[in-house]
Design a protein around this motif. Structure first.
Motif, mmCIF file in Angstrom:
data_model
loop_
_atom_site.group_PDB
_atom_site.id
_atom_site.type_symbol
_atom_site.label_atom_id
_atom_site.label_comp_id
_atom_site.label_asym_id
_atom_site.label_seq_id
_atom_site.Cartn_x
_atom_site.Cartn_y
_atom_site.Cartn_z
ATOM 1 N N GLN A 179 0.995 -1.241 0.141
ATOM 2 C CA GLN A 179 0.197 -0.047 0.125
ATOM 3 C C GLN A 179 0.791 1.262 0.033
ATOM 4 O O GLN A 179 0.711 2.186 0.869
ATOM 5 N N ALA A 180 1.714 1.308 -0.952
ATOM 6 C CA ALA A 180 2.527 2.316 -1.025
ATOM 7 C C ALA A 180 2.107 3.816 -1.517
ATOM 8 O O ALA A 180 2.649 4.781 -1.239
ATOM 9 N N GLY A 181 0.814 3.953 -1.816
ATOM 10 C CA GLY A 181 0.198 4.914 -2.046
ATOM 11 C C GLY A 181 -0.276 5.249 -3.436
ATOM 12 O O GLY A 181 0.326 4.788 -4.288
ATOM 13 N N ILE A 182 -1.324 6.125 -3.905
ATOM 14 C CA ILE A 182 -2.105 6.042 -5.177
ATOM 15 C C ILE A 182 -1.051 7.140 -5.923
ATOM 16 O O ILE A 182 -0.732 6.864 -7.134
ATOM 17 N N GLN A 183 -0.402 8.013 -5.378
ATOM 18 C CA GLN A 183 0.433 8.963 -5.934
ATOM 19 C C GLN A 183 1.810 8.334 -6.417
ATOM 20 O O GLN A 183 2.274 8.321 -7.511
ATOM 21 N N TYR A 184 2.175 7.411 -5.557
ATOM 22 C CA TYR A 184 3.462 6.521 -5.766
ATOM 23 C C TYR A 184 3.246 5.655 -7.101
ATOM 24 O O TYR A 184 3.977 5.556 -8.046
ATOM 25 N N ALA A 185 1.889 5.318 -7.199
ATOM 26 C CA ALA A 185 1.479 4.264 -8.000
ATOM 27 C C ALA A 185 1.391 4.977 -9.498
ATOM 28 O O ALA A 185 1.996 4.495 -10.378
ATOM 29 N N ALA A 186 0.989 5.971 -9.478
ATOM 30 C CA ALA A 186 0.866 6.951 -10.836
ATOM 31 C C ALA A 186 2.243 7.236 -11.154
ATOM 32 O O ALA A 186 2.228 7.469 -12.731
ATOM 33 N N SER A 187 2.907 7.570 -10.107
ATOM 34 C CA SER A 187 4.574 8.237 -10.659
ATOM 35 C C SER A 187 5.189 7.316 -11.518
ATOM 36 O O SER A 187 6.214 7.632 -12.118
ATOM 37 N N ARG A 188 4.865 5.749 -11.239
ATOM 38 C CA ARG A 188 5.737 4.884 -11.900
ATOM 39 C C ARG A 188 5.572 4.951 -13.406
ATOM 40 O O ARG A 188 6.439 4.422 -14.247
ATOM 41 N N GLY A 189 4.529 5.276 -13.960
ATOM 42 C CA GLY A 189 4.379 5.637 -15.407
ATOM 43 C C GLY A 189 5.342 6.412 -15.946
ATOM 44 O O GLY A 189 6.027 5.970 -17.038
ATOM 45 N N GLU A 190 5.771 7.433 -15.401
ATOM 46 C CA GLU A 190 6.864 8.387 -16.093
ATOM 47 C C GLU A 190 8.364 7.853 -15.560
ATOM 48 O O GLU A 190 9.045 7.840 -16.262
ATOM 49 N N PHE A 191 8.216 7.145 -14.329
ATOM 50 C CA PHE A 191 9.535 6.579 -13.855
ATOM 51 C C PHE A 191 9.919 5.425 -14.926
ATOM 52 O O PHE A 191 11.112 5.569 -14.966
ATOM 53 N N THR A 203 2.746 13.167 -6.549
ATOM 54 C CA THR A 203 2.785 13.871 -7.831
ATOM 55 C C THR A 203 2.148 15.077 -7.908
ATOM 56 O O THR A 203 1.373 15.318 -7.106
ATOM 57 N N PHE A 204 2.450 15.993 -9.037
ATOM 58 C CA PHE A 204 1.487 16.940 -9.535
ATOM 59 C C PHE A 204 0.014 16.704 -9.743
ATOM 60 O O PHE A 204 -0.101 15.550 -9.869
ATOM 61 N N SER A 205 -0.759 17.416 -9.945
ATOM 62 C CA SER A 205 -2.232 17.108 -10.685
ATOM 63 C C SER A 205 -1.807 16.760 -12.116
ATOM 64 O O SER A 205 -0.779 16.825 -12.666
ATOM 65 N N ARG A 206 -2.994 16.062 -12.693
ATOM 66 C CA ARG A 206 -2.910 15.478 -13.968
ATOM 67 C C ARG A 206 -2.269 16.476 -14.984
ATOM 68 O O ARG A 206 -2.442 17.542 -14.922
ATOM 69 N N GLY A 207 -1.515 15.877 -15.832
ATOM 70 C CA GLY A 207 -0.595 16.791 -16.924
ATOM 71 C C GLY A 207 0.461 17.451 -16.305
ATOM 72 O O GLY A 207 1.252 18.341 -16.932
ATOM 73 N N GLY A 208 0.869 17.120 -14.915
ATOM 74 C CA GLY A 208 2.091 17.689 -14.406
ATOM 75 C C GLY A 208 3.338 17.559 -14.900
ATOM 76 O O GLY A 208 4.372 18.297 -14.376
ATOM 77 N N SER A 209 3.764 16.773 -15.876
ATOM 78 C CA SER A 209 5.000 16.536 -16.354
ATOM 79 C C SER A 209 5.288 17.829 -16.876
ATOM 80 O O SER A 209 6.409 18.517 -17.154
ATOM 81 N N ASP A 210 4.199 18.820 -17.459
ATOM 82 C CA ASP A 210 4.595 20.077 -18.022
ATOM 83 C C ASP A 210 5.320 21.027 -17.064
ATOM 84 O O ASP A 210 6.176 21.761 -17.081
ATOM 85 N N VAL A 211 4.899 20.789 -15.771
ATOM 86 C CA VAL A 211 5.444 21.514 -14.437
ATOM 87 C C VAL A 211 6.812 21.124 -14.471
ATOM 88 O O VAL A 211 7.742 21.862 -14.102
ATOM 89 N N THR A 212 7.130 19.858 -14.357
ATOM 90 C CA THR A 212 8.587 19.417 -14.313
ATOM 91 C C THR A 212 9.377 20.081 -15.379
ATOM 92 O O THR A 212 10.664 20.455 -15.015
#
Ligand SMILES: Nc1ncnc2c1ncn2[C@@H]1O[C@H](COP(=O)(O)OP(=O)(O)O)[C@@H](O)[C@H]1O
Ligand SMILES: N[C@@H](CC(=O)OP(=O)(O)O)C(=O)O
Length: 439
Positions: free
Chosen positions: A104-116, A180-189
């Motif tokens: 249960q590492a968290g939903i934001q961790y889960a979403a971040s793996r896509g970019e990782f 994570t940032f909110s959706r579409g947040g790679s633009d911010v990175t």
């Protein structure tokens, strides 16, 4: 010359897209810092890897068997690896992800793996260093970006790498918790990286040839915008032009770094240049049109409201107390209307109405839902007479009933409220009157 290049999910959806991206990067040696998103949709009905990860983690956190869902995600990455002819293995990474999902590492961790994971592939494909965003993009415990610390970490790390891939969308708290940032947040990175390395330009590569005058899902093949100011863009992205995350403007704006929106599928197109200011005249009176559905209006009437000092503050205090932000507050002599997001307002509706009655004893309160707001934005509007007139006659011709008009004194934008069902029709009518007539 140093460029930061961010590629959106549509530019990295499969091996073929990756190859286009590789060609773009290799064609210009100043493209030395690359920020990838997770693989996006390969076709209309496809699912973005980020959404697959959200779904997979949800199953894991409900104690369901998530192996098939994780396998489908793995297949997306191996399709890319194979298509590129790489020998890269992501087995260790997927093993760790599976363990972390179980723990249960968290939903934001889960979403971040896509970019990782996409960052790992991109680094191997280009032969660039991989810099884990968790070590250079810093969030506080509440999930807010720590901009100064991030800037320090990024500049320190990147000063040692001549060529690097930094995955978009996520970072971590000081204790290592991934956010994570909110959706579409790679633009911010991408924008943060550009600021940290004092880039000459931040290129944001997507699937359209720049910022278009309006949403291509509403108007077929709209004209591209050649140059747009940060202020105009802020208005448009806030109002729903999703091509660039609204928070991506701030870091580069501070440094005066221009953003260039480009099309991965048509790299020869110049795209849109986003700048602090420009003497380039816009092609049309308006620069762009954007809008969103799903607003509610609360209309408050009370005779002699105008002479009651503090009336507006008391009304807005009620919204603040309920944690609801307001969008617009057009007013008359004895009326005041507050526009809010319907989804934020609906569940607290009765508390707000009771609060308004207690705070200002109105004669009458009326609500209307299912409204859309449209922003017509343009630095050229100030010097052009009759802009509002043209908008409203176009809307009248299209049989659209205008519910609200709000023009700030900056004359940079005009906001129009219409019913949700008239939204697309209204956007098309405004586009036609300014763009098709080429004035
Ligand atoms: N005014 C606009 N100009 C260009 N694209 C827009 C506009 N408004 C909405 N869009 C949509 O934004 C999409 C690009 O943003 P996004 O899907 O986040 O791309 P990416 O996956 O490359 O980050 C376009 O495909 C288009 O459908
Ligand atoms: N992958 C994340 C972050 C992102 O920025 O994606 P894209 O660049 O495809 O909009 C999302 O889907 O929200």
């Amino acid at each position: 010359m140093k460029k930061v290049v961010k590629f959106g999910g549509s530019s990295l959806a499969n091996a073929e897209q990756f190859q286009k991206v590789g060609d773009i990067i290799r064609s210009d040696e100043s493209r030395c810092y690359v920020v990838p998103s997770a693989p996006g949709k390969r076709f209309d009905e496809d699912i973005k890897v980020t959404d697959m990860l959200y779904g997979c983690y949800e199953a894991a956190s409900n104690g369901e068997d998530f192996s098939d869902k994780l396998k489908a995600i793995k297949e997306r990455y191996y399709e890319i690896i194979k298509g590129l002819g790489l020998t890269l293995s992501l087995e260790d990474e997927f093993k760790k992800i599976e363990e972390d999902f179980r723990a249960q590492a968290g939903i934001q961790y889960a979403a971040s793996r896509g970019e990782f994971l996409n960052g790992k592939i991109m680094a191997a494909y280009l032969g660039y260093d991989f810099v884990d965003a968790a070590s250079v993009i810093r969030f506080d415990k509440n999930g807010n970006l720590e901009a100064e610390e991030t800037d320090k970490l990024l500049s320190k790390k990147l000063s040692k790498c001549q060529h690097a891939v930094i995955p978009g969308f996520y970072g971590a708290c000081a204790d290592g918790t991934v956010k994570t940032f909110s959706r579409g947040g790679s633009d911010v990175t991408g924008s943060l990286v550009a600021k940290a390395i004092h880039a000459d330009i931040y290129e944001n590569w997507t699937d359209v040839s720049g910022f278009l005058v309006t949403d291509p899902r509403i108007v077929h093949n709209p004209e591209p915008i050649e140059a747009i100011t940060y202020r105009e863009l802020r208005e448009l992205s806030y109002m729903g032009a999703t091509v660039l995350h609204e928070d991506a403007i701030f870091p580069v704006r501070k440094e005066g770094i221009p953003i260039n929106i480009r099309n991965t599928n048509s790299p020869e197109d110049k795209g849109t240049l986003i700048v602090e200011s420009t003497c380039k005249k816009p092609k049309f009176t308006i620069t762009g049109i954007a809008g969103k559905k799903g607003f509610c209006s609360i209309n408050i009437e009370k005779s002699m409201m105008n002479s009651e000092i503090g009336f507006g503050r008391k009304v807005l205090q009620v919204f603040e107390d309920q944690g609801i932000s307001f969008e617009h507050v057009p007013s008359g002599i004895d009326t005041m209307t507050v526009y809010v997001h319907q989804d934020e307002f609906e569940e607290k509706e009765q508390q707000v109405i009771a609060g308004i009655h207690r705070a200002v004893q109105p004669d009458f309160v009326e609500m209307e839902s299912d409204l859309a707001l449209i922003a017509v934005v343009g630095r050229g509007m100030k010097s052009q007479r009759g802009t509002a007139g043209r908008i409203f006659s176009a809307l009248a011709h299209a049989n659209v009933n205008v519910k609200m008009i709000d023009q700030g004194s900056s004359e940079l934008n005009i906001i129009i409220g219409v019913e949700n069902r008239d939204f697309e029709k209204a956007v098309r009518a405004i586009y036609d009157i300014f763009v098709l007539t080429r004035i």
